[in-house]
Scaffold this motif. Structure first.
Motif, PDB file in Angstrom:
ATOM      1  N   LEU A  36       0.784  -1.221  -0.155  1.00  0.00           N
ATOM      2  CA  LEU A  36      -0.114  -0.005   0.145  1.00  0.00           C
ATOM      3  C   LEU A  36       0.741   1.299   0.008  1.00  0.00           C
ATOM      4  CD1 LEU A  36      -3.058  -0.740   2.199  1.00  0.00           C
ATOM      5  CD2 LEU A  36      -3.093  -0.481  -0.096  1.00  0.00           C
ATOM      6  N   ARG A  37       2.179   0.952  -0.199  1.00  0.00           N
ATOM      7  CA  ARG A  37       2.884   2.162  -0.332  1.00  0.00           C
ATOM      8  C   ARG A  37       3.654   2.136  -1.843  1.00  0.00           C
ATOM      9  NH1 ARG A  37       4.689   1.966   5.220  1.00  0.00           N
ATOM     10  NH2 ARG A  37       6.835   0.973   4.356  1.00  0.00           N
ATOM     11  N   GLY A  38       3.014   1.213  -2.590  1.00  0.00           N
ATOM     12  CA  GLY A  38       3.662   1.248  -3.847  1.00  0.00           C
ATOM     13  C   GLY A  38       5.117   0.522  -3.925  1.00  0.00           C
ATOM     14  N   GLU A  39       5.493   0.054  -2.909  1.00  0.00           N
ATOM     15  CA  GLU A  39       6.932  -0.432  -2.994  1.00  0.00           C
ATOM     16  C   GLU A  39       7.196  -1.726  -4.167  1.00  0.00           C
ATOM     17  OE1 GLU A  39       8.446  -1.615   0.690  1.00  0.00           O
ATOM     18  OE2 GLU A  39       8.037   0.352   1.505  1.00  0.00           O
ATOM     19  N   ARG A  40       6.108  -2.246  -4.450  1.00  0.00           N
ATOM     20  CA  ARG A  40       6.054  -3.172  -5.554  1.00  0.00           C
ATOM     21  C   ARG A  40       6.623  -2.748  -6.869  1.00  0.00           C
ATOM     22  NH1 ARG A  40       2.628  -5.184  -9.813  1.00  0.00           N
ATOM     23  NH2 ARG A  40       2.541  -7.301 -10.169  1.00  0.00           N
ATOM     24  N   ALA A 123      -8.362  -1.493   2.851  1.00  0.00           N
ATOM     25  CA  ALA A 123      -7.366  -0.921   2.117  1.00  0.00           C
ATOM     26  C   ALA A 123      -8.095   0.666   1.843  1.00  0.00           C
ATOM     27  CB  ALA A 123      -7.213  -1.358   1.020  1.00  0.00           C
ATOM     28  N   SER A 124      -9.192   0.836   1.601  1.00  0.00           N
ATOM     29  CA  SER A 124      -9.759   2.074   1.201  1.00  0.00           C
ATOM     30  C   SER A 124      -9.526   3.103   2.297  1.00  0.00           C
ATOM     31  CB  SER A 124     -11.297   2.144   0.784  1.00  0.00           C
ATOM     32  OG  SER A 124     -11.276   1.659  -0.418  1.00  0.00           O
ATOM     33  N   PRO A 125      -9.547   2.658   3.803  1.00  0.00           N
ATOM     34  CA  PRO A 125      -9.522   3.709   4.677  1.00  0.00           C
ATOM     35  C   PRO A 125      -8.001   4.040   4.625  1.00  0.00           C
ATOM     36  CG  PRO A 125     -10.967   1.828   5.357  1.00  0.00           C
ATOM     37  CD  PRO A 125     -10.504   1.478   3.883  1.00  0.00           C
ATOM     38  N   VAL A 126      -7.185   3.110   4.540  1.00  0.00           N
ATOM     39  CA  VAL A 126      -5.713   3.475   4.801  1.00  0.00           C
ATOM     40  C   VAL A 126      -5.286   4.532   3.638  1.00  0.00           C
ATOM     41  CG1 VAL A 126      -3.473   2.375   4.698  1.00  0.00           C
ATOM     42  CG2 VAL A 126      -5.234   1.204   5.628  1.00  0.00           C
ATOM     43  N   LEU A 127      -5.575   4.126   2.400  1.00  0.00           N
ATOM     44  CA  LEU A 127      -5.304   5.042   1.300  1.00  0.00           C
ATOM     45  C   LEU A 127      -5.990   6.419   1.382  1.00  0.00           C
ATOM     46  CD1 LEU A 127      -5.527   2.740  -1.880  1.00  0.00           C
ATOM     47  CD2 LEU A 127      -3.360   3.246  -0.607  1.00  0.00           C
ATOM     48  N   ALA A 128      -6.995   6.420   1.933  1.00  0.00           N
ATOM     49  CA  ALA A 128      -7.966   7.640   1.978  1.00  0.00           C
ATOM     50  C   ALA A 128      -7.116   8.471   3.146  1.00  0.00           C
ATOM     51  CB  ALA A 128      -9.390   7.523   2.486  1.00  0.00           C
ATOM     52  N   ALA A 129      -6.543   7.981   4.262  1.00  0.00           N
ATOM     53  CA  ALA A 129      -5.893   8.614   5.212  1.00  0.00           C
ATOM     54  C   ALA A 129      -4.460   9.110   4.777  1.00  0.00           C
ATOM     55  CB  ALA A 129      -5.944   7.847   6.440  1.00  0.00           C
ATOM     56  N   MET A 130      -4.063   8.789   3.640  1.00  0.00           N
ATOM     57  CA  MET A 130      -2.661   9.361   2.932  1.00  0.00           C
ATOM     58  C   MET A 130      -2.961  10.712   2.725  1.00  0.00           C
ATOM     59  SD  MET A 130      -1.312   6.363   0.615  1.00  0.00           S
ATOM     60  CE  MET A 130       0.151   5.348   1.087  1.00  0.00           C
ATOM     61  N   ALA A 131      -1.858  11.503   3.157  1.00  0.00           N
ATOM     62  CA  ALA A 131      -1.822  12.899   2.338  1.00  0.00           C
ATOM     63  C   ALA A 131      -1.620  12.620   1.037  1.00  0.00           C
ATOM     64  CB  ALA A 131      -0.396  13.499   2.682  1.00  0.00           C
ATOM     65  N   ASP A 132      -2.135  13.640   0.212  1.00  0.00           N
ATOM     66  CA  ASP A 132      -2.282  13.665  -1.414  1.00  0.00           C
ATOM     67  C   ASP A 132      -0.895  13.450  -2.058  1.00  0.00           C
ATOM     68  OD1 ASP A 132      -4.786  14.180  -1.119  1.00  0.00           O
ATOM     69  OD2 ASP A 132      -4.750  16.099  -1.930  1.00  0.00           O
ATOM     70  N   ALA A 133       0.327  14.044  -1.327  1.00  0.00           N
ATOM     71  CA  ALA A 133       1.433  14.002  -1.915  1.00  0.00           C
ATOM     72  C   ALA A 133       2.077  12.597  -1.779  1.00  0.00           C
ATOM     73  CB  ALA A 133       2.329  15.193  -1.008  1.00  0.00           C
ATOM     74  N   ASP A 136       0.242  10.397  -4.435  1.00  0.00           N
ATOM     75  CA  ASP A 136       0.687  10.551  -5.619  1.00  0.00           C
ATOM     76  C   ASP A 136       1.929  10.139  -5.861  1.00  0.00           C
ATOM     77  OD1 ASP A 136      -1.451  12.130  -6.070  1.00  0.00           O
ATOM     78  OD2 ASP A 136      -0.773  13.877  -5.924  1.00  0.00           O
ATOM     79  N   ALA A 137       2.702   9.807  -4.665  1.00  0.00           N
ATOM     80  CA  ALA A 137       4.200   9.577  -4.987  1.00  0.00           C
ATOM     81  C   ALA A 137       4.053   7.706  -4.966  1.00  0.00           C
ATOM     82  CB  ALA A 137       5.028   9.690  -3.720  1.00  0.00           C
ATOM     83  N   ALA A 138       3.221   7.180  -4.348  1.00  0.00           N
ATOM     84  CA  ALA A 138       2.956   5.805  -4.224  1.00  0.00           C
ATOM     85  C   ALA A 138       2.684   5.410  -5.807  1.00  0.00           C
ATOM     86  CB  ALA A 138       2.186   5.480  -3.299  1.00  0.00           C
ATOM     87  N   ILE A 139       1.728   5.929  -6.344  1.00  0.00           N
ATOM     88  CA  ILE A 139       1.165   5.604  -7.540  1.00  0.00           C
ATOM     89  C   ILE A 139       1.957   6.197  -8.672  1.00  0.00           C
ATOM     90  CG2 ILE A 139      -1.023   5.238  -6.640  1.00  0.00           C
ATOM     91  CD1 ILE A 139      -1.740   7.797  -8.259  1.00  0.00           C
ATOM     92  N   ILE A 152      -6.712   4.608  -7.641  1.00  0.00           N
ATOM     93  CA  ILE A 152      -7.369   6.042  -7.497  1.00  0.00           C
ATOM     94  C   ILE A 152      -8.910   5.627  -6.969  1.00  0.00           C
ATOM     95  CG2 ILE A 152      -8.437   8.009  -8.677  1.00  0.00           C
ATOM     96  CD1 ILE A 152      -5.718   7.797 -10.378  1.00  0.00           C
ATOM     97  N   GLU A 153      -9.339   4.814  -7.536  1.00  0.00           N
ATOM     98  CA  GLU A 153     -10.831   4.508  -7.161  1.00  0.00           C
ATOM     99  C   GLU A 153     -10.730   3.683  -5.698  1.00  0.00           C
ATOM    100  OE1 GLU A 153     -12.093   2.093 -10.194  1.00  0.00           O
ATOM    101  OE2 GLU A 153     -12.331   3.837 -11.588  1.00  0.00           O
ATOM    102  N   THR A 154      -9.789   2.979  -5.351  1.00  0.00           N
ATOM    103  CA  THR A 154      -9.891   2.450  -4.074  1.00  0.00           C
ATOM    104  C   THR A 154      -9.745   3.576  -3.045  1.00  0.00           C
ATOM    105  OG1 THR A 154      -8.927   0.252  -4.885  1.00  0.00           O
ATOM    106  CG2 THR A 154      -8.647   0.777  -2.658  1.00  0.00           C
ATOM    107  N   ARG A 155      -8.773   4.331  -3.316  1.00  0.00           N
ATOM    108  CA  ARG A 155      -8.718   5.369  -2.149  1.00  0.00           C
ATOM    109  C   ARG A 155      -9.924   6.225  -2.121  1.00  0.00           C
ATOM    110  NH1 ARG A 155      -5.425  11.050  -2.532  1.00  0.00           N
ATOM    111  NH2 ARG A 155      -5.031  11.267  -0.300  1.00  0.00           N
TER     112      ARG A 155
END
Length: 264
Positions: A36-40, A123-133, A136-139, A152-155
């Motif tokens: 969920l931080r895009g490390e993949r 997952a949606s609540p975790v992504l929703a709580a992320m700051a926009d920056a 954006d860096a994760a995706i 984007i839709e999940t968030r």
């Protein structure tokens, strides 16, 4: 030969891949990543990233073999099994076909349903709580436009109430149907889905390990399926995979996965 498995928490396809490391005994360097931080999408040292970038499984595990990314949990399971001597696939051609058809049913119907329900709940609540920056860096490194849109839709959790209701009902039906399929398959007294333990058992359990958290009571009145799940969970390979969890409830760890089946 160098083999590195980049994996999320032991749930869904990451659980399948980790369990297969234990089943085969291969020398695989298992490295956890935060899906969920895009490390993949920032795995170092890839010389051939195509399978990672365009895989249909979404945020699943990545097996890097001498710099080439390999993805899709069933294919990874087959690769590892064949590298280790082919112990978890039927030798008979028809039985092998049956196993692959079973796995296709799981990956095309059960997996998208489980992923939808898991992402909606966890997952949606975790992504929703992320700051926009941060989001954006994760995706930003994601190559697949389809997968990026799913993030984007999940968030945003942006489906209409009616669409959410339909998707929840459909996904619940499909996840329940997968558990019932296990129950029916074991009706002749067999312990494992294909007679002998196989990739079908490992892959199916991977997607159903968190089923109770998604559809409470889904194992009720399905005693054969519940006993099968307990047998799979108690296998040393699966127990070792689950022991790699870095969270208390790995069955609630989800990331944008297979697209929900649009064909019914």
């Amino acid at each position: 030969m160098s083999m590195i498995l980049y994996h999320g928490e032991p749930n869904g396809p990451s659980l399948t891949a980790l369990a297969m490391v234990g089943e085969t005994g291969l020398d695989v360097d298992c490295r956890p990543i935060a899906l969920l931080r895009g490390e993949r999408h920032t795995i170092p040292g890839l010389t051939e990233p195509l399978a990672r970038d365009m895989g249909l499984e979404g945020e699943g595990p990545v097996l890097v073999v001498d710099g080439e990314a390999m993805t899709e949990s069933v294919f990874l399971a087959q690769y590892m099994d064949e590298m280790a001597g082919n112990a978890l696939q039927p030798k008979d051609a028809y039985a092998h076909w049956q196993m692959m058809m079973w796995c296709r049913r799981i990956t095309e119907r059960c997996a998208p349903a489980a992923a939808f329900l898991g992402n909606k709940a966890f997952a949606s609540p975790v992504l929703a709580a992320m700051a926009d920056a941060e989001f954006d860096a994760a995706i930003a490194p994601i190559v697949s436009g389809d997968l990026k849109q799913r993030w984007i839709e999940t968030r945003a959790d942006s489906m209409t109430e009616a669409a959410v209701g339909n998707a929840m009902a459909d996904s619940t039906t499909k996840l329940t149907a997968a558990v019932q399929m296990v129950e029916d398959q074991l009706a002749d007294g067999r312990e494992w889905l294909m007679g002998d333990v196989s990739i079908a058992d490992i892959e199916t359990y991977g997607w159903l390990a968190g089923a109770e958290a998604l559809v409470p009571g889904v194992w009720d009145n399905r005693p054969r399926a519940a006993a099968w799940a307990a047998r799979v969970r108690s296998r040393p390979s699966v127990a070792a995979a689950l022991a790699r969890a870095t969270v208390a409830q790995p069955e609630t760890a989800w990331a944008p996965g297979p697209e929900i089946n649009r064909w019914g």
